[in-house]
Every structure is written in C-alpha cells, then in structure tokens.
Write a protein that holds these residues in place. Structure first.
Motif, PDB file in Angstrom:
ATOM      1  N   TYR B 155       0.849  -1.212   0.000  1.00 51.20           N
ATOM      2  CA  TYR B 155       0.000   0.000   0.000  1.00 51.20           C
ATOM      3  C   TYR B 155       0.878   1.254   0.000  1.00 51.20           C
ATOM      4  O   TYR B 155       0.634   2.203  -0.735  1.00 51.20           O
ATOM      5  N   HIS B 156       1.896   1.224   0.863  1.00 48.32           N
ATOM      6  CA  HIS B 156       2.762   2.398   1.010  1.00 48.32           C
ATOM      7  C   HIS B 156       3.448   2.710  -0.316  1.00 48.32           C
ATOM      8  O   HIS B 156       3.521   3.865  -0.739  1.00 48.32           O
ATOM      9  N   TYR B 159       1.004   4.301  -2.750  1.00 48.97           N
ATOM     10  CA  TYR B 159       0.758   5.718  -2.437  1.00 48.97           C
ATOM     11  C   TYR B 159       1.974   6.571  -2.794  1.00 48.97           C
ATOM     12  O   TYR B 159       1.832   7.685  -3.284  1.00 48.97           O
ATOM     13  N   THR B 160       3.166   6.035  -2.527  1.00 52.30           N
ATOM     14  CA  THR B 160       4.387   6.786  -2.848  1.00 52.30           C
ATOM     15  C   THR B 160       4.449   7.051  -4.355  1.00 52.30           C
ATOM     16  O   THR B 160       4.794   8.145  -4.796  1.00 52.30           O
ATOM     17  N   LEU B 163       2.006   9.706  -5.243  1.00 47.06           N
ATOM     18  CA  LEU B 163       2.508  10.991  -4.774  1.00 47.06           C
ATOM     19  C   LEU B 163       3.593  11.514  -5.713  1.00 47.06           C
ATOM     20  O   LEU B 163       3.612  12.704  -6.073  1.00 47.06           O
TER      21      LEU B 163
END
Lengths: 50, 179
Positions: B155-156, B159-160, B163
């Motif tokens: 997930y991280h 999102y990164t 972003l």
C-alpha cells in the motif's frame, strides 16, 4: 495531502484504509509492550493513550 | 461447523476430531462455543486446516454467550451516581452560567467556578498541570522501530508512486509556466 494522510494512517494499520484487511505490527508491538513489560493483566496500573 | 477428509487421518488427529464431533461430520450451531478449544488443540495438527471465517464464528458465539451470562448476573452499582449533586438543570445552570438576556439558552460566560470545582471535587479527578507537575516522574521517550507488514509495504509503495506522479506533474507545470 490525502495520499500523505493515507500513508500515515496505514503505518498504524491498513484497516484504516481498507476495512477488509487488518495488519498492524504496531498494535502487535503495543500488545507485547503492555502485556510483557508493565504486565497490565496483573497490576492495577493505569495507562493513558494519546 | 463441518469437517471432511476422504482419507484416513493419523490417529491423534482422528481422536481429536471424534472428541469434538463424535461420530458426526458437523457440530450444531448451539454447540459451537466449545469450538475455540478445538481450534487451539488443532493448531499443531498437520491435516486439520480451519478457514479464517470458521474461526470467527465460534469466537463471536462464545462472546455472545458470555455477555448473555453476564447480563443475567451483573448488577451495575448505580449508587456512585449522585443525581442530587447539582439539583435541577436550570437551577444549577443559573448558579454558574451567564445566560444571554435576549436569546434563550444561549450561554455567554460563566461565574462562580470555584464553587463548581469544589462541588466536583468529590466526584471528578481534575488537577491542573502546574499544580502536579513536580509530582510527576520525568518524561521518558523511547523510540521503538516497527517494520511494516508486506501488505502495508505494498500500500505504502502504491501511495508513494501516486505521490511521485503528482509531484512530477506539478513540477513540470511550474517549469512550463515559468518558461
């Protein structure tokens, strides 16, 4: 900002992003800290969480 | 709760199953509260696999049963609630609140707070930080690094990536508009 907030939240638990999964090493660690170190089950100490 | 295995099970596992299921292939819903014990005992059994949703059902039934037992026997002690402490709402409000003369129920301020604190003293622990600061132990901070789980990492990373795309797009926009 939304993405950053989501990233911060999922570091606590991915349940905050996706309620069908719940993985939280932080909570596991907290459980260990509470049960092993202050032994909360066998003391009358009180703990406040922020 | 049902079980099925077409082949012969090792003796130990067979005994465990027959202890809980008897000769039947299932356990009735009314008896599933004993099932968590089976789950615990079956943890090391190679041939017994329990689906996650099956684990949740008896746990929920067990909790429900315990709550039912508690609600039948537990009597909350309501004596600790002192209903007479403040008296009627309006009367006690008038002793401490400054009501707006024109708007009904609008409170503009308060007074006589020392008296209110004195009343609350016996039922509420309320201490000001400046008064108890010297009684508190020194603040200790401990950093405990905790890694993310594989799913959290995925997930991280997603999102990164998102972003990074937004930042790239914004910086390109800035560059083209300043050129």
């Amino acid at each position: 900002m939304l993405l950053l907030t989501n990233m911060r939240m999922l570091c606590d638990s991915n349940f905050l992003i996706d309620d069908e999964t719940n993985e939280s090493p932080k909570l596991e660690e907290l459980k260990y800290i509470l049960l092993e170190k202050p032994d909360v089950q066998n003391t009358d100490r009180k703990i406040i969480f922020f | 709760m049902s079980w099925h295995y077409p082949h012969k099970l090792p003796l130990e596992e067979q005994l465990l199953i027959s202890r809980y299921f008897r000769k039947s292939g299932f356990i009735e819903n009314e008896k599933i509260t004993s099932f968590p014990a089976f789950i615990r005992e079956a943890a090391n059994c190679k041939f017994i696999c329990i689906r996650p949703e099956v684990r949740e059902k008896p746990e929920a039934a067990f909790e429900q049963e315990m709550l039912g037992k508690l609600s039948g026997t537990y009597q909350p002690d309501l004596n600790v609630i002192k209903a007479e402490l403040f008296g009627p709402l309006r009367e006690s409000s008038c002793q401490h609140c400054l009501f707006d003369p024109e708007r009904h129920n609008q409170i503009n301020g308060n007074y006589n707070l020392k008296n209110l604190n004195k009343k609350l003293d016996e039922v509420l622990i309320r201490r000001e930080k400046r008064k108890v600061l010297d009684q508190l132990p020194n603040l200790q901070q401990t950093d405990i690094p905790v890694g993310l789980s594989p799913l959290q990492t995925d997930y991280h990373a997603a999102y990164t990536k998102g972003l990074a795309q937004i930042l790239r797009k914004n910086s390109l926009h800035l560059m083209t508009s300043s050129a």
